[in-house]
Design a protein around this motif. Structure first.
Motif, PDB file in Angstrom:
ATOM      1  N   ALA A  36      -8.173  49.481 -47.209  1.00  0.00           N
ATOM      2  CA  ALA A  36      -7.185  50.260 -47.864  1.00  0.00           C
ATOM      3  C   ALA A  36      -7.859  51.563 -48.077  1.00  0.00           C
ATOM      4  O   ALA A  36      -7.262  52.752 -48.223  1.00  0.00           O
ATOM      5  N   LEU A  37      -8.984  51.260 -48.831  1.00  0.00           N
ATOM      6  CA  LEU A  37      -9.770  52.503 -49.284  1.00  0.00           C
ATOM      7  C   LEU A  37      -9.896  53.600 -48.184  1.00  0.00           C
ATOM      8  O   LEU A  37      -9.821  54.759 -48.077  1.00  0.00           O
ATOM      9  N   GLN A  38     -10.625  52.853 -47.139  1.00  0.00           N
ATOM     10  CA  GLN A  38     -10.887  53.608 -45.828  1.00  0.00           C
ATOM     11  C   GLN A  38      -9.548  54.161 -45.306  1.00  0.00           C
ATOM     12  O   GLN A  38      -9.530  55.557 -44.951  1.00  0.00           O
ATOM     13  N   SER A  52     -17.082  55.496 -53.564  1.00  0.00           N
ATOM     14  CA  SER A  52     -17.077  54.173 -54.075  1.00  0.00           C
ATOM     15  C   SER A  52     -18.488  53.791 -54.748  1.00  0.00           C
ATOM     16  O   SER A  52     -19.463  54.623 -54.319  1.00  0.00           O
ATOM     17  N   VAL A  53     -18.688  52.855 -55.648  1.00  0.00           N
ATOM     18  CA  VAL A  53     -19.880  52.651 -56.149  1.00  0.00           C
ATOM     19  C   VAL A  53     -20.184  50.977 -56.120  1.00  0.00           C
ATOM     20  O   VAL A  53     -19.498  50.283 -56.659  1.00  0.00           O
ATOM     21  N   VAL A  71     -17.247  52.144 -43.104  1.00  0.00           N
ATOM     22  CA  VAL A  71     -17.029  52.700 -44.330  1.00  0.00           C
ATOM     23  C   VAL A  71     -17.742  54.289 -44.073  1.00  0.00           C
ATOM     24  O   VAL A  71     -18.526  54.528 -43.830  1.00  0.00           O
ATOM     25  N   THR A  72     -16.584  55.278 -44.240  1.00  0.00           N
ATOM     26  CA  THR A  72     -17.085  56.671 -44.168  1.00  0.00           C
ATOM     27  C   THR A  72     -17.169  57.658 -44.984  1.00  0.00           C
ATOM     28  O   THR A  72     -17.512  58.692 -45.251  1.00  0.00           O
ATOM     29  N   PHE A  73     -16.530  57.090 -46.322  1.00  0.00           N
ATOM     30  CA  PHE A  73     -16.368  58.020 -47.621  1.00  0.00           C
ATOM     31  C   PHE A  73     -17.846  57.739 -48.189  1.00  0.00           C
ATOM     32  O   PHE A  73     -18.479  56.642 -48.022  1.00  0.00           O
ATOM     33  N   ASP A 113      -3.610  48.024 -52.531  1.00  0.00           N
ATOM     34  CA  ASP A 113      -3.208  48.452 -51.181  1.00  0.00           C
ATOM     35  C   ASP A 113      -2.713  49.860 -51.390  1.00  0.00           C
ATOM     36  O   ASP A 113      -1.816  50.465 -51.442  1.00  0.00           O
ATOM     37  N   TRP A 114      -3.861  50.841 -50.957  1.00  0.00           N
ATOM     38  CA  TRP A 114      -3.750  52.293 -51.272  1.00  0.00           C
ATOM     39  C   TRP A 114      -2.855  52.992 -50.615  1.00  0.00           C
ATOM     40  O   TRP A 114      -2.641  54.164 -50.642  1.00  0.00           O
ATOM     41  N   VAL A 115      -2.311  52.347 -49.407  1.00  0.00           N
ATOM     42  CA  VAL A 115      -1.278  52.865 -48.475  1.00  0.00           C
ATOM     43  C   VAL A 115       0.177  52.658 -48.999  1.00  0.00           C
ATOM     44  O   VAL A 115       1.083  53.352 -48.355  1.00  0.00           O
TER      45      VAL A 115
END
Length: 128
Positions: A36-38, A52-53, A71-73, A113-115
């Motif tokens: 969801a973050l991605q 992210s940490v 993961v690309t961020f 759920d970030w979306v």
């Protein structure tokens, strides 16, 4: 420092809404939240930065996770948990939403759920 060796400073991100997520590879809810973050990272405009940490993980473990989960961020390393402690993080996952002026505005403990509509509303409110 992130996995690429870049040092990050929240003050450099003024003018952007920041989604600062504290997580760990050994945390099942964190792993569950990562897609969801991605998705959030993939869909937001340039005025939102997802960071992210990884807390109390080794660099090799985080690198494997990032590669296998695509993961690309930016992923920062906090091997001793010092950064998490400075941000008052008691458990993972915890996400801090930071407004455009660099002020923490919302802290969410647990998966999101970030979306979904509610988190989108949180971010929209910070964009104004």
């Amino acid at each position: 420092m992130d996995l690429g060796g870049r040092a990050w400073d929240v003050t450099e991100l003024k003018g952007k809404v920041v989604v600062l997520n504290f997580w760990a590879t050994w945390c099942p809810p964190c792993v569950e939240e990562m897609p969801a973050l991605q998705a959030l990272h993939d869909t937001v405009d340039d005025d939102v930065q997802v960071i992210s940490v990884s807390v109390k993980d080794s660099a090799p473990a985080v690198r494997r996770f990032v590669k296998s989960h695509q993961v690309t961020f930016p992923v920062l390393l906090d091997a001793r948990g010092e950064l998490a402690s400075r941000w008052g993080v008691k458990s993972v996952p915890t996400t801090v939403l930071i407004d455009k002026q660099g002020r923490p505005r919302r802290r969410i403990t647990g998966t999101v759920d970030w979306v979904e509509r509610e988190p989108a509303g949180w971010l929209e409110a910070l964009r104004r």
